[in-house]
Scaffold this active site. Sequence first.
Site, PDB file in Angstrom:
ATOM      1  CG  HIS A  51      29.599  47.586  49.019  1.00 28.74           C
ATOM      2  ND1 HIS A  51      28.901  47.753  47.846  1.00 28.74           N
ATOM      3  CD2 HIS A  51      30.915  47.660  48.690  1.00 28.74           C
ATOM      4  CE1 HIS A  51      29.765  47.943  46.852  1.00 28.74           C
ATOM      5  NE2 HIS A  51      31.002  47.881  47.346  1.00 28.74           N
ATOM      6  CG  HIS A  76      35.016  44.631  46.273  1.00 30.21           C
ATOM      7  ND1 HIS A  76      33.856  44.193  46.840  1.00 30.21           N
ATOM      8  CD2 HIS A  76      34.860  45.968  46.082  1.00 30.21           C
ATOM      9  CE1 HIS A  76      33.016  45.207  46.964  1.00 30.21           C
ATOM     10  NE2 HIS A  76      33.607  46.295  46.515  1.00 30.21           N
ATOM     11  CD  GLU A  80      41.761  51.993  47.348  1.00 30.12           C
ATOM     12  OE1 GLU A  80      42.664  51.166  47.100  1.00 30.12           O
ATOM     13  OE2 GLU A  80      41.851  53.199  47.049  1.00 30.12           O
ATOM     14  CG  ASP A  81      37.668  51.315  51.419  1.00 26.15           C
ATOM     15  OD1 ASP A  81      38.435  52.183  50.968  1.00 26.15           O
ATOM     16  OD2 ASP A  81      36.565  51.045  50.911  1.00 26.15           O
ATOM     17  CG  ASP A 143      32.417  47.916  43.610  1.00 24.28           C
ATOM     18  OD1 ASP A 143      31.781  48.014  44.689  1.00 24.28           O
ATOM     19  OD2 ASP A 143      33.336  48.693  43.286  1.00 24.28           O
ATOM     20  CG  ASP A 263      11.691  47.992  19.160  1.00 21.83           C
ATOM     21  OD1 ASP A 263      11.229  49.099  19.485  1.00 21.83           O
ATOM     22  OD2 ASP A 263      12.851  47.837  18.781  1.00 21.83           O
TER      23      ASP A 263
HETATM   24 MN    MN Z   1      32.970  48.420  46.539  1.00 14.30          MN
END
Ligand code: MN
Length: 735
Positions: A51, A76, A80-81, A143, A263
């Site tokens: 990811h 990123h 958090e994880d 993300d 269009d």
């Molecule tokens: Mn993520």
Amino acid sequence: MTIQEQYEQLEATIRAYNPGADFEQIRAAFTFAEQHHRGQTRKSGEPYIIHPLAVAQIVAVELKLDSESIEAALLHDCIEDTNATHDQISKLFSPTVASLVEGVSKLTRIQYATKEDEQMENLRKMLIAMSKDIRVILIKIADRLHNMRTMEYQTPEKQKQKSLETMEIYAPIAHRLGMQRIKWELEDLSLKYLDPIGYQEIVSQLDGKKQEYDAFMAKTRQQIDQRLGELSIEHEVYGRMKHPYSIYRKMFNQNKQLDEIFDLFAFRVVVGTVSDCYNVLGVIHDLYKPILGRFKDYIGTPKPNGYQSLHTTVLGTDGIPFEVQIRTREMHEVAEYGVAAHWKYKQGGIGGGTEGRYEWVRRLLENQEGADAEEYIHSLKIDMFSDEVFVFTPNGDVQNLPAGATPIDFAYAIHSAVGNHMVGAKVNGRIVTLDSVLKNGDIVEIITSKAAKGPSRDWMKIAKSSEARSKIRQWFKKEKKEENIATGRASFEAELKHCGIPMKDVLDSENLPGLLKRVSYSTLDDLYAAIGYGGFTAQKAVNRMQGELGRIARQHQADKAAVVPIDGQSDEVRPAVPKTTKSERGIIVEGLNNCLVKFSKCCTPVPGDEIVGFITRGYGVSVHRADCPNASPERRAGPGQEGRWIRVSWGTDTDESYHTSLEVVCKDRNNLVLDISAVLSSTNTRVSALNLRTSEDQFAILHLEIDVRDSRQLQDVMKKIMQISGVLKVTRPAG
Ligand code: MN
């Protein structure tokens, strides 16, 4: 592809646009993330590192961002994880990388429930405001794009929830940032989960006609390509089909069939110079039949946001209409990549130094493709972020407060009862003082108690919003009525005495109703209370009553004069024919009938304004607004002024319109005058002069000469002008 190969591919992507990137640090970020996420898997069963790698790839391919952004994209989800910390990342990489990762994590923590439109707009604004560095929101969008691409592994519930969020929050932000391609993909992916049947229907219809469409696109592209080649115009031609979500909207909103969409196909010709743009236009119109009224020259007249291109719609050889957009390479780059295009050229510029905090907002607005003027003005409002703060209620609702707001403002924004019963506040779970300044994203909880004694006077000074202050004032007005009545009565009586009016005249049952009407209160106690809490002044009340008492006295005189015996013998009194006091231009001058009246040019009063009169030498009475500096108490007490200032009031027979002026201070921008004229015409206000002055620092001062009926209409006009984006101040000039 192995993970290692995917990483190599990322490096290759970066090298293609930024050979000087810091590959050592990028590799270190990859290794760090890989180690920290080890053992974690995605819903698909793949190792988690897939990811962040894919997000970094999007950041590179679609946005072409700098090394620090790539590192942050790889890292990123680490804070958090995993057990990685901000400090660690800051030391190993750089403080910037750490703050980018922290910023992305903060946005990840926000939970969005489905809300009404206004809430959505607040959420979008908050997200942008929270991403102090534009790269945070760019990484967050990458993300989200990867999560949407891999949404099939999630539960149906989660699919719907994330898709809705994407449709309502992230796609509009991508649009606002000028990233059309990402916006389209986000919309299509969301639609797939939000309306699987509708989406499938369009996709299968497009699939069914794929050969036909592909052939048409190829043929058309080839025709254009060949003709331009013959004329040796250096060019590139791209063709694209409208994307499924955009077709979906047209088909379902306007109830159209696929072939009725005008269009569906668009071609883009990118050339080297502006003159070539016009040459190509000639060639296209020669090749195909142009559809009248569909040509737009956004090169000669760029869109308000700076977008440039020539647009024309023509009829293809098979009778299929399509749009052609013609632009230079430079115009193309800006239209296609939006804010990211600028980022590419401005490595390290944003977030500090000479470039202001909101500079990027201006830049991105210049680059929006396809945004119409209204939308542009709407998005311009995010520029005003410096004076707003966005916080959450414990339920996840967003409250929009003025910058510097405190828990007091928050409490009163929820409900006055919450504010009035507040005994304390928590921010992010911790007790804080009531004067703490709230920050974007704070979760605020108000502690209330039935036993609360109510707001304190000090709160009025702490509160930042006028809403909170006026609610606190309301409370004092209500709760302290007795007290207010007593103090109000005392100052009213003192003022009466000062003006030599006996109280009995006011209390006279014949006079009282008319007097109360003049001050717009239904009882004397109400008037006293208002004076007591400061909502009205004793001086104003007496001033207005004096005018009314004068009118009553004149009426009595007129009545007396009209009393004549019927047939010369009866004692009966014939009712007087009511005779209105004749006034000049709607002005009643106390003690003088039909005297010449003129309105002072310095403050141009209109009916409803508090006014005073000045007896000029030979030109009658000149009427000023009571708050005009030329009629100030100091001025009135000056030499030679004695006895020349007299009380005047508005009669009931005011004229149709009065001439007055307004001054508007605003940030200079396109279409400003247009917006102001729209307000003037919507309020039926006649304009006799409009004069715009711009200053070097991009401010504009607009002087307006208008005709209005009364101060109500004027207030209305001022209020509406104030609501126009970019307007900072609306005043009535005086003095
Ligand atoms: Mn993520």
